[in-house]
Design an enzyme around this catalytic site. Structure first.
Site, PDB file in Angstrom:
ATOM      1  N   ASP A   1       6.504  -2.465   1.086  1.00 38.07           N
ATOM      2  CA  ASP A   1       4.554  -2.837   0.654  1.00 38.07           C
ATOM      3  C   ASP A   1       4.415  -4.354   0.069  1.00 38.07           C
ATOM      4  OD1 ASP A   1       4.508  -0.240   1.049  1.00 38.07           O
ATOM      5  OD2 ASP A   1       5.642  -0.085  -0.868  1.00 38.07           O
TER       6      ASP A   1
ATOM      7  N   TYR B   1      18.232  -2.419  -3.128  1.00 33.08           N
ATOM      8  CA  TYR B   1      17.281  -2.190  -3.691  1.00 33.08           C
ATOM      9  C   TYR B   1      17.402  -3.326  -5.654  1.00 33.08           C
ATOM     10  CZ  TYR B   1      14.765  -0.802   0.231  1.00 33.08           C
ATOM     11  OH  TYR B   1      14.015  -0.301   0.747  1.00 33.08           O
TER      12      TYR B   1
ATOM     13  N   ASP C   1       2.984   3.569  -8.357  1.00 35.18           N
ATOM     14  CA  ASP C   1       4.284   1.742  -8.179  1.00 35.18           C
ATOM     15  C   ASP C   1       2.977   0.860  -9.570  1.00 35.18           C
ATOM     16  OD1 ASP C   1       2.038   0.794  -6.172  1.00 35.18           O
ATOM     17  OD2 ASP C   1       3.126   0.512  -5.315  1.00 35.18           O
TER      18      ASP C   1
ATOM     19  N   ARG D   1       9.992   3.522  -5.122  1.00 39.37           N
ATOM     20  CA  ARG D   1       8.552   4.125  -5.783  1.00 39.37           C
ATOM     21  C   ARG D   1       8.817   5.746  -6.704  1.00 39.37           C
ATOM     22  NH1 ARG D   1       3.720   3.154  -3.527  1.00 39.37           N
ATOM     23  NH2 ARG D   1       4.501   1.830  -2.151  1.00 39.37           N
TER      24      ARG D   1
END
Length: 244
Positions: free
Chosen positions: A48, A76, A90, A182
Site C-alpha cells: 500500500d 513485516y 489503517d 491491517r
C-alpha cells in the site's frame, strides 16, 4: 527460424526495491520500466502507499516465476495504534470509532498477539484487491459499498512485540501469503476490546529475499542503468537460493 530468436534478450531477473512511502507499487513498476527501458516488469505482492520496504520486481523471463515467488512467506515490521478503528483498518482511513485504552500489561498484549498464531482465518478488508464479479473490492469501497467477504485461511509462524508505549505497539510478524497485516492489527484491537488500526508497516522479507540487496526508489530513478543491472538477482542465483 522465428524472428524473436534473432532479437537481443532484454534484462531478466529480480530487482529488489526498498519502496518509499506515499507511492503505489504500480508507481515503482512504471519508474523501473523507464529506468531499465523494458516493458516486461511485474511485482510480487502489492504494498500500500502507506507501507515501505521490500518490493520484488520480476523482469523479463523472471515474470514466469512471479506466482512462485509470490507464494512464499513474508516478514513485516509494523505499528498498531489502539483505541481507534478506521474504515481501511489503517491510519489512512476515516475514524469509525474511538474507545479508551486500558493500561494493558505486557502479558495481556502478548496473549492477544498469541491468539493469532499458527493457522487461523482472516476476513479480507474491503480495501483489498480481491475481486467480486470481476471488480476489485477497493473500487467498491471507494463507492461506499461493502459486501460480505468469505474468511480465508492464513498462517502466522512467529511474532515479536518490540515496543509498547500505549496506545502504540511495535511488532514483527512472519506470515503466509495472503495475510493482511491491517486486519491483524484490527483483530488484535477487537480482542483487547478497544479497537486498533495499523499506523505503520514495512516489509522486511519475502521468501529468502531481504532488504540487504534492495535498491532505493531514488537510485532507481536516477542511478545508472548499469548499476541497476548489477543489482539484479539473476535467474541462476534464484535457482540456487531455492535449491533447484
Amino acid at each position: 527460424m522465428p524472428k524473436h530468436e534473432f532479437e537481443p534478450l532484454g534484462p531478466s531477473g529480480v530487482l529488489l526495491i526498498d519502496k518509499a512511502p506515499d507511492m503505489t507499487s504500480h508507481d515503482v513498476v512504471a519508474i523501473a520500466r523507464r529506468a531499465l527501458n523494458t516493458k516486461k516488469i511485474g511485482h510480487c505482492g502489492t504494498l500500500d502507499p502507506m507501507a515501505t520496504g521490500l518490493l520484488m520486481l520480476v523482469i523479463g523471463r523472471a515474470t514466469k516465476i512471479q506466482d512462485l515467488l509470490m507464494s512464499e512467506d513474508k516478514e513485516y515490521e509494523g505499528t498498531l495504534t489502539l483505541g481507534s478503528t478506521t474504515s481501511t483498518q489503517d491510519r489512512q482511513g476515516e475514524v469509525l470509532e474511538e474507545k479508551p485504552v486500558s493500561a494493558f500489561t505486557a502479558a495481556e498484549i502478548d496473549s492477544a498477539f498469541g491468539k493469532f498464531t499458527g493457522a487461523f482465518e482472516q476476513i479480507p478488508p474491503m480495501v483489498s484487491a480481491i475481486k467480486k464479479d470481476g471488480v476489485p473490492l477497493y473500487k467498491l469501497a471507494r463507492k461506499g459499498q461493502e459486501i460480505e467477504r468469505e474468511p480465508r485461511p492464513v498462517h502466522v509462524t512467529s511474532y515479536e512485540v518490540h515496543r509498547t508505549e500505549l496506545p502504540e505497539i511495535d511488532f514483527t510478524v512472519n506470515c503466509s501469503k495472503g495475510f493482511y497485516v491491517r486486519t491483524y492489527a484490527h483483530d488484535i484491537g477487537r480482542l483487547l476490546g478497544c479497537g486498533a488500526h495499523l499506523s505503520a508497516l514495512r516489509r522486511t522479507r519475502s521468501g529468502k529475499f531481504t532488504l540487504e540487496r534492495a535498491v532505493t526508489v531514488d537510485a532507481l530513478k536516477h542511478g545508472p542503468r548499469e548499476d541497476l543491472m548489477k543489482a539484479m538477482v539473476t535467474l541462476a542465483e534464484i535457482s540456487l537460493m531455492r535449491g533447484a
